[in-house]
Structure formats: structure tokens, C-alpha cells
Write a protein that holds these residues in place. Structure first.
Motif, PDB file in Angstrom:
ATOM      1  N   THR A  69       0.835  -1.206   0.000  1.00 42.72           N
ATOM      2  CA  THR A  69       0.000   0.000   0.000  1.00 42.72           C
ATOM      3  C   THR A  69       0.866   1.250   0.000  1.00 42.72           C
ATOM      4  OG1 THR A  69      -1.783  -1.174   1.117  1.00 42.72           O
ATOM      5  CG2 THR A  69      -1.808   1.235   1.267  1.00 42.72           C
ATOM      6  N   ILE A  70       1.902   1.265   0.821  1.00 44.80           N
ATOM      7  CA  ILE A  70       2.811   2.413   0.853  1.00 44.80           C
ATOM      8  C   ILE A  70       3.532   2.549  -0.485  1.00 44.80           C
ATOM      9  CG2 ILE A  70       4.960   3.279   1.874  1.00 44.80           C
ATOM     10  CD1 ILE A  70       3.876   2.295   4.602  1.00 44.80           C
ATOM     11  N   ALA A  71       3.993   1.440  -1.041  1.00 42.48           N
ATOM     12  CA  ALA A  71       4.681   1.491  -2.336  1.00 42.48           C
ATOM     13  C   ALA A  71       3.765   2.059  -3.417  1.00 42.48           C
ATOM     14  CB  ALA A  71       5.175   0.099  -2.727  1.00 42.48           C
ATOM     15  N   LEU A  72       2.505   1.644  -3.405  1.00 47.63           N
ATOM     16  CA  LEU A  72       1.554   2.158  -4.378  1.00 47.63           C
ATOM     17  C   LEU A  72       1.328   3.654  -4.171  1.00 47.63           C
ATOM     18  CD1 LEU A  72      -0.370   1.511  -6.713  1.00 47.63           C
ATOM     19  CD2 LEU A  72      -2.119   1.011  -5.021  1.00 47.63           C
ATOM     20  N   ALA A  73       1.167   4.072  -2.937  1.00 42.70           N
ATOM     21  CA  ALA A  73       0.954   5.492  -2.655  1.00 42.70           C
ATOM     22  C   ALA A  73       2.173   6.319  -3.059  1.00 42.70           C
ATOM     23  CB  ALA A  73       0.644   5.700  -1.173  1.00 42.70           C
ATOM     24  N   GLN A  74       3.354   5.760  -2.931  1.00 42.98           N
ATOM     25  CA  GLN A  74       4.579   6.484  -3.263  1.00 42.98           C
ATOM     26  C   GLN A  74       4.660   6.848  -4.738  1.00 42.98           C
ATOM     27  OE1 GLN A  74       5.635   7.835  -0.429  1.00 42.98           O
ATOM     28  NE2 GLN A  74       7.712   7.518  -1.141  1.00 42.98           N
ATOM     29  N   ARG A  82      -0.005  11.675  -2.939  1.00 41.28           N
ATOM     30  CA  ARG A  82       0.321  10.433  -2.249  1.00 41.28           C
ATOM     31  C   ARG A  82      -0.681  10.167  -1.127  1.00 41.28           C
ATOM     32  NH1 ARG A  82       5.507  12.641  -2.703  1.00 41.28           N
ATOM     33  NH2 ARG A  82       5.751  12.789  -0.449  1.00 41.28           N
ATOM     34  N   VAL A  83      -1.087  11.222  -0.404  1.00 39.71           N
ATOM     35  CA  VAL A  83      -2.114  11.038   0.638  1.00 39.71           C
ATOM     36  C   VAL A  83      -3.417  10.577   0.001  1.00 39.71           C
ATOM     37  CG1 VAL A  83      -3.544  12.226   2.359  1.00 39.71           C
ATOM     38  CG2 VAL A  83      -1.094  12.677   2.273  1.00 39.71           C
ATOM     39  N   GLU A  84      -3.811  11.203  -1.079  1.00 34.55           N
ATOM     40  CA  GLU A  84      -5.039  10.816  -1.772  1.00 34.55           C
ATOM     41  C   GLU A  84      -4.958   9.373  -2.275  1.00 34.55           C
ATOM     42  OE1 GLU A  84      -5.337  13.910  -4.709  1.00 34.55           O
ATOM     43  OE2 GLU A  84      -6.221  15.324  -3.285  1.00 34.55           O
ATOM     44  N   ALA A  85      -3.805   8.993  -2.832  1.00 26.25           N
ATOM     45  CA  ALA A  85      -3.625   7.620  -3.308  1.00 26.25           C
ATOM     46  C   ALA A  85      -3.694   6.632  -2.145  1.00 26.25           C
ATOM     47  CB  ALA A  85      -2.294   7.488  -4.050  1.00 26.25           C
ATOM     48  N   LEU A  86      -3.101   7.003  -1.023  1.00 22.62           N
ATOM     49  CA  LEU A  86      -3.136   6.149   0.163  1.00 22.62           C
ATOM     50  C   LEU A  86      -4.569   5.923   0.625  1.00 22.62           C
ATOM     51  CD1 LEU A  86      -1.604   4.713   2.488  1.00 22.62           C
ATOM     52  CD2 LEU A  86      -1.605   6.921   3.669  1.00 22.62           C
ATOM     53  N   PHE A  87      -5.332   7.008   0.759  1.00 24.10           N
ATOM     54  CA  PHE A  87      -6.718   6.890   1.226  1.00 24.10           C
ATOM     55  C   PHE A  87      -7.562   6.098   0.237  1.00 24.10           C
ATOM     56  CE2 PHE A  87      -5.439   9.573   4.482  1.00 24.10           C
ATOM     57  CZ  PHE A  87      -6.469   9.808   5.380  1.00 24.10           C
ATOM     58  N   SER A  88      -7.374   6.321  -1.050  1.00 23.02           N
ATOM     59  CA  SER A  88      -8.139   5.597  -2.054  1.00 23.02           C
ATOM     60  C   SER A  88      -7.817   4.107  -2.016  1.00 23.02           C
ATOM     61  CB  SER A  88      -7.831   6.158  -3.446  1.00 23.02           C
ATOM     62  OG  SER A  88      -8.520   5.428  -4.426  1.00 23.02           O
ATOM     63  N   THR A  89      -6.547   3.772  -1.904  1.00 23.48           N
ATOM     64  CA  THR A  89      -6.141   2.365  -1.853  1.00 23.48           C
ATOM     65  C   THR A  89      -6.727   1.679  -0.633  1.00 23.48           C
ATOM     66  OG1 THR A  89      -4.104   2.856  -3.043  1.00 23.48           O
ATOM     67  CG2 THR A  89      -4.156   0.804  -1.774  1.00 23.48           C
ATOM     68  N   VAL A 121       1.117   4.979  10.853  1.00 23.36           N
ATOM     69  CA  VAL A 121       0.993   6.317  11.440  1.00 23.36           C
ATOM     70  C   VAL A 121       2.168   7.188  10.989  1.00 23.36           C
ATOM     71  CG1 VAL A 121       1.081   7.605  13.629  1.00 23.36           C
ATOM     72  CG2 VAL A 121      -0.418   5.611  13.401  1.00 23.36           C
ATOM     73  N   ASP A 122       3.368   6.661  11.056  1.00 25.72           N
ATOM     74  CA  ASP A 122       4.559   7.426  10.669  1.00 25.72           C
ATOM     75  C   ASP A 122       4.509   7.844   9.210  1.00 25.72           C
ATOM     76  OD1 ASP A 122       5.536   7.083  13.238  1.00 25.72           O
ATOM     77  OD2 ASP A 122       7.000   5.534  12.678  1.00 25.72           O
ATOM     78  N   TYR A 123       4.106   6.938   8.335  1.00 27.28           N
ATOM     79  CA  TYR A 123       4.067   7.250   6.904  1.00 27.28           C
ATOM     80  C   TYR A 123       3.110   8.408   6.627  1.00 27.28           C
ATOM     81  CZ  TYR A 123       3.424   6.981   1.902  1.00 27.28           C
ATOM     82  OH  TYR A 123       3.348   7.301   0.562  1.00 27.28           O
ATOM     83  N   LEU A 124       1.894   8.311   7.137  1.00 27.88           N
ATOM     84  CA  LEU A 124       0.928   9.380   6.901  1.00 27.88           C
ATOM     85  C   LEU A 124       1.372  10.669   7.578  1.00 27.88           C
ATOM     86  CD1 LEU A 124      -1.673  10.483   5.727  1.00 27.88           C
ATOM     87  CD2 LEU A 124      -2.897   9.492   7.688  1.00 27.88           C
ATOM     88  N   ALA A 125       1.887  10.583   8.787  1.00 28.01           N
ATOM     89  CA  ALA A 125       2.354  11.789   9.490  1.00 28.01           C
ATOM     90  C   ALA A 125       3.451  12.475   8.692  1.00 28.01           C
ATOM     91  CB  ALA A 125       2.831  11.443  10.896  1.00 28.01           C
ATOM     92  N   LEU A 168     -17.116   8.333   2.089  1.00 32.32           N
ATOM     93  CA  LEU A 168     -16.474   8.211   3.393  1.00 32.32           C
ATOM     94  C   LEU A 168     -14.990   8.531   3.283  1.00 32.32           C
ATOM     95  CD1 LEU A 168     -16.644   7.413   6.399  1.00 32.32           C
ATOM     96  CD2 LEU A 168     -16.139   5.072   5.675  1.00 32.32           C
ATOM     97  N   THR A 169     -14.360   8.029   2.237  1.00 31.61           N
ATOM     98  CA  THR A 169     -12.938   8.312   2.010  1.00 31.61           C
ATOM     99  C   THR A 169     -12.720   9.801   1.829  1.00 31.61           C
ATOM    100  OG1 THR A 169     -12.626   6.159   0.996  1.00 31.61           O
ATOM    101  CG2 THR A 169     -10.975   7.828   0.496  1.00 31.61           C
ATOM    102  N   ALA A 170     -13.572  10.445   1.048  1.00 33.80           N
ATOM    103  CA  ALA A 170     -13.437  11.886   0.818  1.00 33.80           C
ATOM    104  C   ALA A 170     -13.593  12.660   2.125  1.00 33.80           C
ATOM    105  CB  ALA A 170     -14.468  12.359  -0.217  1.00 33.80           C
ATOM    106  N   THR A 171     -14.527  12.254   2.969  1.00 30.44           N
ATOM    107  CA  THR A 171     -14.737  12.915   4.260  1.00 30.44           C
ATOM    108  C   THR A 171     -13.510  12.738   5.155  1.00 30.44           C
ATOM    109  OG1 THR A 171     -17.115  12.570   4.133  1.00 30.44           O
ATOM    110  CG2 THR A 171     -16.195  13.011   6.316  1.00 30.44           C
TER     111      THR A 171
END
Length: 178
Positions: A69-74, A82-89, A121-125, A168-171
Motif C-alpha cells: 500500500t505504501i509502495a503504491l501510494a509512493q 500520495r495522501v489521496e492515493a493512500l486513502f483511495s487504496t 501512522v509514521d508514513y501518513l504523518a 467516506l474516504t473523501a470525508t
């Protein structure tokens, strides 16, 4: 009919499917052996005990649900993308790992779940800091995001889910980025 040999990977695959469908507590040697058409001896050829199989399942969960998931978001571009990709995934993944949070202590995998959770948590932060949020605020928001994902997963496990996962993801994304 019993197969001549069952590979270690076949055991892990069957155990992982059982984990995804029924939770980690359902990963048991005898039912897996029946499902695979294998003997318990085959299991013990590949694993010292159930705990070793559970460790392999948790390692696969970590790779599929965190590393991948992190690799995909990267690959998403700037920090916001990347945040949007993370939440969507995450929104489009099965919520199978939510039960692992509940079962972690009983199954002896609490350390692995804690490690994975901290990485998430660290990745998103880090992304939120890159977007200009103060580090303490970024950590709080990242923690709330993870808690939301786990909570939604636990609700989904009892048949309560959002009518529109994308909304929900958008919120959630708007709350984290606000």
C-alpha cells in the motif's frame, strides 16, 4: 484423498485465505489439512507449530496491507497526491485486517500489529508534515485516520458499512488535510 506433498507456500496461502475470511483465530492445522487434502505431518514438515504459521500469515498481511500500500501510494506524485492515493487504496481494500487488531494479543502477534500500526501512522504523518502540518498535529491526525480505518473494518465485520465508501474516504481525507 491425501496429496503426495503440500508446499509451505500452499499452507501459507490456505491459512491467509482463512484469516481473511474468518479471522486469525480460525487458522487451525486440522481444518487447513482437510482443505488442502494434506496430512498434519505435512504441516509439521514445514512448520514447527501453529505459531510459526501464524507468523507467516502476519508477515504476508504486513507485506500486502502495508508495504504494498505504501509502495503504491509512493507512485502518486507530490505529498497531497500520495495522501489521496493512500486513502483511495485503503478504502478499496477488504477490511479483513480489522479483526487482527482485536485478536492480536490473544494470538501473540501484538508486537507485529504494533510495528505495522506505527509504520502506518509514521508514513501518513510524514506526508502531512510535508504538506505543512506541525509534526505533533500530523501525528494526531495520522493516529485518528488509522483508528478510523480499523473502526470501519470492525463495523464492516458485523455487517455495518458505509453506503458510499468513496464519500467516506473523501470525508476522512478532508478531515486529515483540514
Amino acid at each position: 484423498m491425501v496429496k503426495a506433498s503440500t508446499t509451505r507456500q500452499a499452507w501459507v496461502d490456505a491459512a491467509y485465505t482463512t484469516f481473511r475470511d474468518d479471522g486469525l483465530a480460525a487458522v487451525r492445522v486440522e481444518p487447513l489439512a482437510r482443505a488442502l487434502g494434506a496430512t498434519k505431518g505435512s504441516f509439521y514438515w514445514h512448520f514447527a507449530d501453529r505459531a510459526e504459521l501464524v507468523s507467516a500469515v502476519v508477515a504476508r498481511w504486513e507485506e500486502e496491507r502495508t508495504d504494498a500500500t505504501i509502495a503504491l501510494a509512493q507512485t502518486g506524485g507530490d505529498a497531497r497526491q500520495r495522501v489521496e492515493a493512500l486513502f483511495s487504496t485503503v478504502a478499496h481494500q477488504r477490511h479483513d485486517s480489522a479483526t487482527l487488531y482485536v485478536q492480536a494479543a490473544a494470538e501473540g502477534v501484538g508486537d507485529a500489529v504494533a510495528r505495522v500500526s506505527q509504520r502506518r501512522v509514521d508514513y501518513l504523518a510524514d506526508l502531512l508534515v510535508e504538506l505543512g502540518q506541525a509534526p505533533d498535529e500530523a501525528r494526531r491526525r495520522s493516529f485518528v485516520a488509522l483508528a478510523t480505518v480499523v473502526g470501519v473494518g470492525q463495523l464492516a465485520a458485523v455487517g455495518i458499512g458505509p453506503d458510499d465508501p468513496d464519500a467516506l474516504t473523501a470525508t476522512a481525507l478532508a478531515m486529515v488535510l483540514a
